[in-house]
Motif scaffolding. Sequence first.
Motif, PDB file in Angstrom:
ATOM      1  N   ARG A   1       0.836  -1.194   0.000  1.00 22.01           N
ATOM      2  CA  ARG A   1       0.000   0.000   0.000  1.00 22.01           C
ATOM      3  C   ARG A   1       0.874   1.247   0.000  1.00 22.01           C
ATOM      4  N   GLY A   2       0.248   2.404  -0.142  1.00 17.15           N
ATOM      5  CA  GLY A   2       1.000   3.645  -0.250  1.00 17.15           C
ATOM      6  C   GLY A   2       1.653   4.061   1.057  1.00 17.15           C
ATOM      7  N   GLY A   3       2.782   4.715   0.961  1.00 16.21           N
ATOM      8  CA  GLY A   3       3.513   5.242   2.092  1.00 16.21           C
ATOM      9  C   GLY A   3       4.135   6.572   1.697  1.00 16.21           C
ATOM     10  N   PRO A   4       5.141   7.036   2.465  1.00 19.38           N
ATOM     11  CA  PRO A   4       5.794   6.366   3.603  1.00 19.38           C
ATOM     12  C   PRO A   4       4.965   6.458   4.888  1.00 19.38           C
ATOM     13  N   GLY A   5       5.535   5.907   5.971  1.00 18.66           N
ATOM     14  CA  GLY A   5       4.831   5.878   7.238  1.00 18.66           C
ATOM     15  C   GLY A   5       3.598   4.999   7.144  1.00 18.66           C
ATOM     16  N   LEU A   6       2.551   5.349   7.866  1.00 13.89           N
ATOM     17  CA  LEU A   6       1.307   4.594   7.775  1.00 13.89           C
ATOM     18  C   LEU A   6       0.665   4.760   6.405  1.00 13.89           C
ATOM     19  N   GLY A   7       0.900   5.909   5.766  1.00  9.77           N
ATOM     20  CA  GLY A   7       0.422   6.122   4.405  1.00  9.77           C
ATOM     21  C   GLY A   7      -1.074   5.936   4.283  1.00  9.77           C
ATOM     22  N   GLY A   8      -1.485   5.179   3.252  1.00 11.33           N
ATOM     23  CA  GLY A   8      -2.900   4.920   3.009  1.00 11.33           C
ATOM     24  C   GLY A   8      -3.109   3.456   2.705  1.00 11.33           C
ATOM     25  N   ILE A   9      -4.330   3.108   2.299  1.00 11.82           N
ATOM     26  CA  ILE A   9      -4.650   1.693   2.073  1.00 11.82           C
ATOM     27  C   ILE A   9      -4.803   1.358   0.595  1.00 11.82           C
ATOM     28  N   GLN A  10      -4.507   2.308  -0.277  1.00 13.57           N
ATOM     29  CA  GLN A  10      -4.635   2.069  -1.714  1.00 13.57           C
ATOM     30  C   GLN A  10      -3.358   1.426  -2.267  1.00 13.57           C
ATOM     31  N   PRO A  11      -3.444   0.809  -3.449  1.00  9.14           N
ATOM     32  CA  PRO A  11      -2.301   0.055  -3.995  1.00  9.14           C
ATOM     33  C   PRO A  11      -1.086   0.926  -4.298  1.00  9.14           C
ATOM     34  N   SER A  12       0.079   0.324  -4.171  1.00 11.56           N
ATOM     35  CA  SER A  12       1.336   1.032  -4.405  1.00 11.56           C
ATOM     36  C   SER A  12       2.425   0.030  -4.751  1.00 11.56           C
ATOM     37  N   GLN A  13       3.494   0.532  -5.358  1.00 11.04           N
ATOM     38  CA  GLN A  13       4.696  -0.282  -5.613  1.00 11.04           C
ATOM     39  C   GLN A  13       5.921   0.366  -4.970  1.00 11.04           C
ATOM     40  N   ALA A  14       5.675   1.121  -3.911  1.00  7.88           N
ATOM     41  CA  ALA A  14       6.763   1.845  -3.251  1.00  7.88           C
ATOM     42  C   ALA A  14       7.555   0.984  -2.279  1.00  7.88           C
ATOM     43  N   ASP A  15       7.319  -0.327  -2.293  1.00  5.97           N
ATOM     44  CA  ASP A  15       8.109  -1.251  -1.464  1.00  5.97           C
ATOM     45  C   ASP A  15       9.171  -1.983  -2.274  1.00  5.97           C
TER      46      ASP A  15
ATOM     47  N   GLY B   1      -1.015   5.666  -3.739  1.00  2.00           N
ATOM     48  CA  GLY B   1      -2.231   4.920  -4.014  1.00  2.00           C
ATOM     49  C   GLY B   1      -2.894   5.297  -5.321  1.00  2.00           C
ATOM     50  N   MET B   2      -2.347   6.291  -6.016  1.00  6.65           N
ATOM     51  CA  MET B   2      -2.842   6.660  -7.345  1.00  6.65           C
ATOM     52  C   MET B   2      -2.270   5.684  -8.375  1.00  6.65           C
ATOM     53  N   ILE B   3      -3.079   5.355  -9.369  1.00  4.14           N
ATOM     54  CA  ILE B   3      -2.718   4.328 -10.348  1.00  4.14           C
ATOM     55  C   ILE B   3      -2.524   4.967 -11.714  1.00  4.14           C
ATOM     56  N   PRO B   4      -1.424   4.663 -12.408  1.00  2.00           N
ATOM     57  CA  PRO B   4      -1.244   5.198 -13.763  1.00  2.00           C
ATOM     58  C   PRO B   4      -2.379   4.749 -14.676  1.00  2.00           C
ATOM     59  N   THR B   5      -2.790   5.611 -15.574  1.00  8.79           N
ATOM     60  CA  THR B   5      -3.814   5.250 -16.551  1.00  8.79           C
ATOM     61  C   THR B   5      -3.171   5.013 -17.909  1.00  8.79           C
ATOM     62  N   PRO B   6      -3.784   4.179 -18.743  1.00  4.41           N
ATOM     63  CA  PRO B   6      -3.232   3.986 -20.092  1.00  4.41           C
ATOM     64  C   PRO B   6      -3.091   5.294 -20.856  1.00  4.41           C
ATOM     65  N   ASP B   7      -4.079   6.188 -20.722  1.00  2.58           N
ATOM     66  CA  ASP B   7      -4.007   7.477 -21.428  1.00  2.58           C
ATOM     67  C   ASP B   7      -2.773   8.274 -21.014  1.00  2.58           C
ATOM     68  N   ALA B   8      -2.484   8.289 -19.715  1.00  2.00           N
ATOM     69  CA  ALA B   8      -1.332   9.048 -19.233  1.00  2.00           C
ATOM     70  C   ALA B   8      -0.026   8.438 -19.725  1.00  2.00           C
ATOM     71  N   VAL B   9       0.027   7.107 -19.784  1.00  2.00           N
ATOM     72  CA  VAL B   9       1.233   6.436 -20.283  1.00  2.00           C
ATOM     73  C   VAL B   9       1.420   6.745 -21.767  1.00  2.00           C
ATOM     74  N   VAL B  10       0.328   6.718 -22.520  1.00  2.00           N
ATOM     75  CA  VAL B  10       0.390   7.062 -23.949  1.00  2.00           C
ATOM     76  C   VAL B  10       0.914   8.479 -24.136  1.00  2.00           C
TER      77      VAL B  10
END
Length: 353
Positions: A106-120, A333-342
């Motif tokens: 989940r998102g961080g650092p610290g307690l952060g939030g409960i949404q998905p993340s790859q910051a580990d 916890g924010m997720i990249p969108t295909p449009d933003a990657v394009v």
Amino acid sequence: MAKILMKGNEAIGAAAIKAGCRYFFGYPITPQNELPEYMSREMQKVGGCFVQAESEVSAINMVYGAAGTGARVMTSSSSPGIALKQEGISYIAGAELPCVIVNISRGGPGLGGIQPSQADYFQSTRGGGNGDYRLLVYAPATLQEAVDLTMEAFEAADFYRNPVMVIGDGMIGQMMEPIEFKEPAKRELPPKDWATTGTKGVRKPNIINSLALDPAELEKHNIHLQKKYAEMEKNEVRYEMYNMENPEIVMVAYGTTARVVKNAIAMLKEAGINAGLIRPITLWPFPTKAFDEIPANAKALLSVEMSMGQMIDDVKIANNGRLPVHFYGRAGGMIPTPDAVVDKVKEILGGVK
């Protein structure tokens, strides 16, 4: 074989039980809570043991004890909970005990939030504990892959006498997909003659420990560990090359983010831009040699992550200065969108002469 619709956390738990896991020690934290809940209900049905420990620190030390008997054991948590386990993970690696650790991050650092993340990424590939140790780290992108890799993780842990981590962001834990439980490839496993199973009066006691006060002995042990890690680097690297025939740009992404990137690749194709993907399945060992397979016409690399930029360090090392390396990421916890990657790809290629 019939497929079953399951939530990711529960599917990982079911895969562990089918792989022979009979001990689970954990502590609640979102977004992995369904996993220990599943184990609390199902473990007793197979004669196993589930314990909700008083803390993550307690849970990882229970893992140490159960692994020392040679049993198949697992723990799970999410980012800050895994941080609390780091001391124990270092002890387990130092004592050469097999176990499986699941991080639904989940998102961080610290307690952060409960949404998905790859910051580990740093935490899992560099190690948050002390000393020169490594974990074999699997990063599934689908629930079927999460099931397959969880089952494989127990085989690999026993084969190398080493902790193995399965890391998936919160989306992997919370989404539902159809899966099937296939029999994992069996390895020729070494005997567990090191386990503390009682002497029964026929052998000397086995001692499991990570303490070595003689520096010469400790150095010898570290050299032994490094040889084992070198074998992992030689034999355990896994990755996927996607749409890599003649890409103008190659993206690097893992887990859920790789699924986003595949959608972006389809959108770019409609716009007349050919893009490829290197998807690490093992975060460690990182698939460095995959970058040697990049076609000569590629103009740039783009690391796409759900973080502020961590895997990009390994991308730069693997690239070895051959191509310009760019980054696009979302955090917290924010997720990249295909449009933003394009849009990012078009920006990069627009600036390439």
